[in-house]
Design a protein around this motif. Structure first.
Motif, mmCIF file in Angstrom:
data_model
loop_
_atom_site.group_PDB
_atom_site.id
_atom_site.type_symbol
_atom_site.label_atom_id
_atom_site.label_comp_id
_atom_site.label_asym_id
_atom_site.label_seq_id
_atom_site.Cartn_x
_atom_site.Cartn_y
_atom_site.Cartn_z
ATOM 1 N N THR A 82 0.862 -1.184 0.000
ATOM 2 C CA THR A 82 0.000 0.000 0.000
ATOM 3 C C THR A 82 0.893 1.226 0.000
ATOM 4 O O THR A 82 1.785 1.364 0.862
ATOM 5 C CB THR A 82 -0.917 0.016 1.228
ATOM 6 N N LYS A 113 1.196 5.624 -0.571
ATOM 7 C CA LYS A 113 0.452 6.869 -0.412
ATOM 8 C C LYS A 113 1.279 8.021 -0.952
ATOM 9 O O LYS A 113 2.510 7.934 -1.044
ATOM 10 C CB LYS A 113 0.106 7.107 1.051
ATOM 11 N N ASP A 122 -2.344 5.421 -12.230
ATOM 12 C CA ASP A 122 -2.403 3.968 -12.320
ATOM 13 C C ASP A 122 -1.248 3.388 -13.134
ATOM 14 O O ASP A 122 -0.890 2.215 -12.958
ATOM 15 C CB ASP A 122 -3.727 3.529 -12.963
ATOM 16 N N ILE A 153 -3.593 -3.456 -9.580
ATOM 17 C CA ILE A 153 -4.131 -2.543 -8.564
ATOM 18 C C ILE A 153 -5.305 -3.248 -7.882
ATOM 19 O O ILE A 153 -6.305 -3.580 -8.519
ATOM 20 C CB ILE A 153 -4.570 -1.213 -9.189
ATOM 21 N N SER A 178 -6.876 -2.062 -4.872
ATOM 22 C CA SER A 178 -7.860 -1.079 -4.389
ATOM 23 C C SER A 178 -7.242 0.311 -4.459
ATOM 24 O O SER A 178 -6.026 0.460 -4.519
ATOM 25 C CB SER A 178 -8.295 -1.393 -2.946
ATOM 26 N N LYS A 179 -8.147 1.320 -4.435
ATOM 27 C CA LYS A 179 -7.688 2.702 -4.538
ATOM 28 C C LYS A 179 -8.644 3.583 -3.739
ATOM 29 O O LYS A 179 -9.867 3.414 -3.792
ATOM 30 C CB LYS A 179 -7.643 3.131 -6.007
ATOM 31 N N SER A 180 -8.088 4.500 -2.976
ATOM 32 C CA SER A 180 -8.920 5.399 -2.171
ATOM 33 C C SER A 180 -9.701 6.346 -3.083
ATOM 34 O O SER A 180 -9.281 6.613 -4.216
ATOM 35 C CB SER A 180 -8.047 6.188 -1.202
ATOM 36 N N GLY A 194 -7.686 9.070 -4.493
ATOM 37 C CA GLY A 194 -6.559 8.659 -5.314
ATOM 38 C C GLY A 194 -5.214 8.848 -4.668
ATOM 39 O O GLY A 194 -4.175 8.682 -5.340
ATOM 40 N N GLU A 248 -4.070 7.024 -2.097
ATOM 41 C CA GLU A 248 -3.607 5.765 -1.503
ATOM 42 C C GLU A 248 -4.023 4.614 -2.405
ATOM 43 O O GLU A 248 -5.185 4.502 -2.797
ATOM 44 C CB GLU A 248 -4.187 5.599 -0.101
ATOM 45 N N VAL A 249 -3.058 3.763 -2.751
ATOM 46 C CA VAL A 249 -3.290 2.658 -3.688
ATOM 47 C C VAL A 249 -2.679 1.388 -3.105
ATOM 48 O O VAL A 249 -1.564 1.409 -2.567
ATOM 49 C CB VAL A 249 -2.678 2.944 -5.073
ATOM 50 N N THR A 250 -3.412 0.300 -3.216
ATOM 51 C CA THR A 250 -2.904 -1.015 -2.825
ATOM 52 C C THR A 250 -2.674 -1.839 -4.083
ATOM 53 O O THR A 250 -3.584 -1.996 -4.906
ATOM 54 C CB THR A 250 -3.892 -1.737 -1.900
ATOM 55 N N MET A 251 -1.470 -2.337 -4.219
ATOM 56 C CA MET A 251 -1.084 -3.105 -5.402
ATOM 57 C C MET A 251 -0.628 -4.490 -4.987
ATOM 58 O O MET A 251 -0.146 -4.708 -3.867
ATOM 59 C CB MET A 251 0.046 -2.398 -6.154
#
Length: 278
Positions: free
Chosen positions: A107, A109, A116, A133, A135-137, A140, A142-145
């Motif tokens: 994750t 930030k 993306d 990817i 999930s994404k807040s 935009g 915060e992204v979990t890859m």
């Protein structure tokens, strides 16, 4: 009839010079071991580069000067370092990460929306592949890859630039064998033709031809190779030509000596007496 059949001598089968040489070679265990070992090295060098997992020119920037290992890279202690280096190129911060089997979840930030397309930085790494990817807040930031850990095997390790040493060793063996065989063929062809011509001609022609050989003997081999490289550049064909162009000197002397040691056969003398030319 029985006595006559018993007195008949058994048929004697002759053996050629090649057969006699092969029989003496088989009687020498050290020579046979060397022959099998050379054949094994030749087969491995010729066909080995087709079966190794890496190309000899491929550079793995994340695996520079890696020691030989039977287990796959990256090691457990290398995953975090490789992940940190890849995320650093995204210009974002790691909030948290975890490993689940052969996958990592990270994750990240940032103070501005994360593009993306930044997942390509993980795919470019030699340690990870198939980045997605998860999930994404909403804002935009915060992204979990997720990414798969790409397992690489370097049985001989890697060199100073990250190239696989096993594939490079096999390719070097292939080139060495090719140069040795081709240079030997070139040396035999030139040496036999030149030496036989000198021995057959004799007289002043023989003297001039062998003095040329003596002059070539006086030239250092490395100087000759350097001179060829300067004039013609680096070339695979040039290498075996340079080696073969020097090795034929010994062959020419041997063939010339054999040609001079053979007296003219009687049928040659008879042909000369009848007016036949050379």
């Amino acid at each position: 009839m029985t006595d006559i059949a018993a007195t008949v001598a058994p048929t004697v089968i002759g053996r050629s010079l090649w057969g006699d040489a092969w029989a003496r070679l088989k009687a020498n265990r050290a020579a046979m071991f060397s022959l099998y070992y050379l054949a094994l090295i030749g087969v491995v060098s010729v066909f080995g580069p087709w079966f190794v997992p890496h190309q000899y020119t491929t550079i793995y920037a994340d695996y520079v000067r890696m020691p030989p290992s039977l287990s796959a890279y990256p090691k457990a202690d290398m995953i975090e370092t490789a992940l940190t280096e890849a995320i650093k190129r995204m210009r974002v911060d790691i909030k948290e990460w975890r490993q689940e089997g052969n996958q990592v979840f990270v994750t990240v930030k940032s103070t501005r929306p994360i593009d993306d397309r930044n997942i390509r930085y993980l795919d470019r790494s030699d340690a990870f592949d198939d980045t997605k990817i998860e999930s994404k807040s909403p804002d935009g930031l915060e992204v979990t890859m997720s990414a798969s850990i790409k397992q690489q095997y370097f049985l001989f390790g890697t060199d100073n630039t990250g190239r696989d040493l096993l594939s490079r060793t096999l390719m070097a063996g292939r080139i060495s064998l090719a140069i040795g065989l081709l240079a030997g063929v070139v040396a035999v062809v030139i040496g036999v033709v030149y030496g036989a011509a000198a021995g057959f001609a004799g007289g002043k022609v023989d003297e001039v031809m062998m003095r040329i050989v003596d002059v070539l003997y006086s030239l250092p081999f490395i100087f000759f190779v350097i001179m060829l490289v300067v004039f013609f550049g680096r070339n695979f064909v040039l290498m075996f030509l340079a080696v073969g162009a020097v090795l034929w000197l010994d062959m020419a002397r041997i063939v010339r000596g054999q040609a001079l040691s053979i007296p003219p056969p009687e049928y040659v003398q008879a042909a000369g007496a009848q007016g036949g030319g050379p």
